[in-house]
Design an enzyme around this catalytic site. Structure first.
Site, short mmCIF file in Angstrom:
data_model
loop_
_atom_site.label_atom_id
_atom_site.label_comp_id
_atom_site.label_asym_id
_atom_site.label_seq_id
_atom_site.Cartn_x
_atom_site.Cartn_y
_atom_site.Cartn_z
N HIS A 283 8.91 11.26 -12.08
CA HIS A 283 9.17 10.05 -10.93
C HIS A 283 9.44 8.65 -11.54
O HIS A 283 10.56 8.12 -11.26
CB HIS A 283 8.00 10.02 -9.98
N GLU A 284 8.43 8.32 -12.51
CA GLU A 284 8.41 7.02 -13.04
C GLU A 284 9.75 7.12 -14.10
O GLU A 284 10.27 6.02 -14.30
CB GLU A 284 7.23 6.75 -13.90
N HIS A 287 12.62 5.80 -12.21
CA HIS A 287 12.44 4.33 -12.10
C HIS A 287 12.98 3.83 -13.42
O HIS A 287 13.75 2.97 -13.39
CB HIS A 287 11.19 3.75 -12.01
N GLU A 313 13.37 3.46 -5.60
CA GLU A 313 12.36 4.89 -5.12
C GLU A 313 13.45 5.85 -4.86
O GLU A 313 13.13 7.08 -5.16
CB GLU A 313 11.53 4.50 -4.00
ZN ZN Z 1 8.20 5.19 -7.19
#
Ligand code: ZN
Length: 519
Positions: A283-284, A287, A313
């Site tokens: 997830h990160e 980003h 996101e």
């Molecule tokens: Zn996030």
């Protein structure tokens, strides 16, 4: 992007416009240099700073915010913007220069609406509030956090009033604009209401199915050091560049840093479940790859910045879910995992790995939630922050209202505030109007992934072979490299040919989960 006349689209641009634009960009870059210094201090506060540092750090952050605000609201910026705007040839079309002027105008107008006193007070109270929240959370003590929440609610309502509530809108809208340009509570409700009904039906069906995917791998203990090495290998394989970024640990995973060549992301490890660290790291990294993919030549200007939190996101959710929870990803990841952990991970079949990544179970904690229940957590928070901002909900009544909604939306009885309204950091940081960007991003992620699948032949089959570069390159050229050149909705239209819709997401989710639950 360049600032020489040759890169401008118009041939009528005057020398004084070029000079004004250069001056404007120089000031924007200097403001970003100062602002990004604060980002590194925030990262330090979450990863390295001893608890004793908090008072001094909050003052540093308050001062930086005030100085940054001073730079952003310098009358010389207004003059340079006006000079550029007066040259129609310069400001029409969608050149990088005209996008920068348009976005700097928006930033300037918003910044000048806020009194400097409020800016530094918000920064200072947010810093301390976050620290107090962490203590209250671990002590499971809402009463300890309550005065800070009250102050932050008060300050944010004041901020909304300064920014100005749009006609027919509400205070929440004024705050959400910072995180998601163009987003209002009314537009969120329009998306959330039908989504909630479809999800409620899907979750009900999954929960009543007699067949459930195996959860065995999620209950397998693996040493944290070895997990850290493995996770690093995975995020590097999907394309995060460690020459221009770091991965550290913090209580709450996040992605920060100062610019595209210095991206700081964090994760966390639990011995009992590798999928926690793997999911949050992918997830990160989503980003992080967005940040690393921003245009280097545009650092410090709007075109070199991420367009919105919703689009941000979409990148994290896409790598975490559409990739990291896919069947073909686990065809690659499963064998890697068995090689890395040896006997500890032996004896699992592909179906067990893939199933464990997709178990659905309504729970209390948003960041631990599966894809089906995740958005319900977001909807609860959206409703509550909207009420806090309008003044209809007194902060003292937050725990009760939180728990009532969890029972209604997810059918669970929240056992305590630590696993209830104290679980998230956002409100303690003074971030109201932020939560819906998680669900908007989730919806964008499915829509973008659909387009990527159409554009890249054999995309998902490639995951099984560890081929992630084509997806990263596509996201880079379609989304990352544009920065703030297009609005979130214009970008979505450009990339996918349609406006944002929950259909691609629901189709993806139902298409994946129903077979896993033999429905
Ligand atoms: Zn996030």
């Amino acid at each position: 992007m360049g600032m020489t006349p040759g890169t401008l689209q118009s041939t009528t641009t005057s020398t004084s416009t070029i000079t004004a634009y250069s001056a404007l960009i120089q000031r924007a870059r200097e403001a970003q240099l100062l602002g990004s210094t604060g980002h590194i201090l925030s990262w330090d506060q979450e990863t390295m700073m001893p608890p004793g540092g908090i008072d001094h750090r909050s003052q540093q952050m308050g001062l930086l915010a005030r100085l940054h605000h001073q730079m952003l609201t310098d009358p010389a910026i207004a003059e340079a913007i006006a000079e550029c705007e007066s040259d129609r040839g310069f400001c029409e079309g969608d050149s990088i220069e005209s996008a920068n002027v348009r976005e700097l105008r928006k930033d300037f107008d918003r910044a000048t609406k806020l009194p400097p006193r409020l800016v530094s007070e918000l920064a200072e109270v947010s810093g301390k509030g976050q620290h107090e929240w962490a203590g209250a959370r671990s002590a499971n003590d809402f009463a300890r956090f309550r005065p800070w929440l009250e102050r932050l609610v008060h300050l944010n309502r004041e901020k909304a009033a300064c920014l100005g509530v749009p006609q027919g809108g509400e205070p929440w809208d004024a705050l959400a604009e910072t995180f998601e340009p163009g987003c209002t509570a009314a537009t969120v409700v329009k998306v959330f209401t039908p989504l909630r009904e479809r999800l409620r039906v899907l979750i009900g069906e999954l929960m009543s199915s007699s067949h459930k995917p195996s959860n065995r791998f999620n209950e397998t203990k693996l040493p944290v050091d070895a997990q850290a090495q493995f996770v690093r290998m995975v995020v590097e394989s999907i394309g995060f560049d460690f020459e221009r970024g770091r991965l550290d640990t913090s209580t709450h995973p996040f992605c920060g840093g100062s610019h595209c060549d210095d991206v700081r992301m964090t994760t966390r490890y639990t011995e009992s479940c590798l999928n926690d660290a793997l999911g949050s790291s992918m997830h990160e990294a989503g980003h992080g790859m967005y940040e690393q993919g921003l245009l280097r030549s545009a650092i410090g200007t709007p075109v070199g910045e991420a367009v919105s939190l919703g689009i941000h996101e979409s990148q994290s959710r896409l790598w975490e879910n559409q990739v990291g929870r896919s069947n073909t990803f686990w065809k690659w990841c499963g064998p890697q995992l068995q090689r890395h952990f040896g006997a500890c991970a032996a004896g699992f079949t592909h179906d067990e790995f893939y199933g464990a990544a997709n178990v659905v179970e309504p729970g209390f904690i948003r960041v631990d939630a599966d894809e089906a229940t995740y958005n319900m957590h977001v909807m609860v928070r959206f409703e509550l922050e909207r009420l806090l901002m309008s003044g209809a909900l007194d902060p003292k009544d937050l725990p009760g209202e939180w728990n009532r909604r969890y029972k209604e939306y997810l059918g669970v009885n929240v056992p305590d505030d630590r696993r209830g309204c104290l679980q998230d950091v956002h409100w303690s940081m003074g971030a109201f109007g932020y939560f819906p960007t998680y669900t908007l991003g989730t919806l964008y992620s499915a829509q973008f992934f659909d387009s990527a699948t159409r554009a890249i032949g054999g995309l998902e089959a490639g995951f099984a072979l560890g081929e992630f570069a084509p997806l990263r390159a596509w996201l880079n050229s379609q989304i990352h490299a544009h920065g703030r050149r297009y609005s979130p909705s214009a970008l979505c239209l450009r990339v996918t040919g349609s406006e944002l819709s929950s259909e691609p997401y629901l189709k993806y989710l139902e298409g994946k989960l129903r077979p896993l639950y033999s429905l």
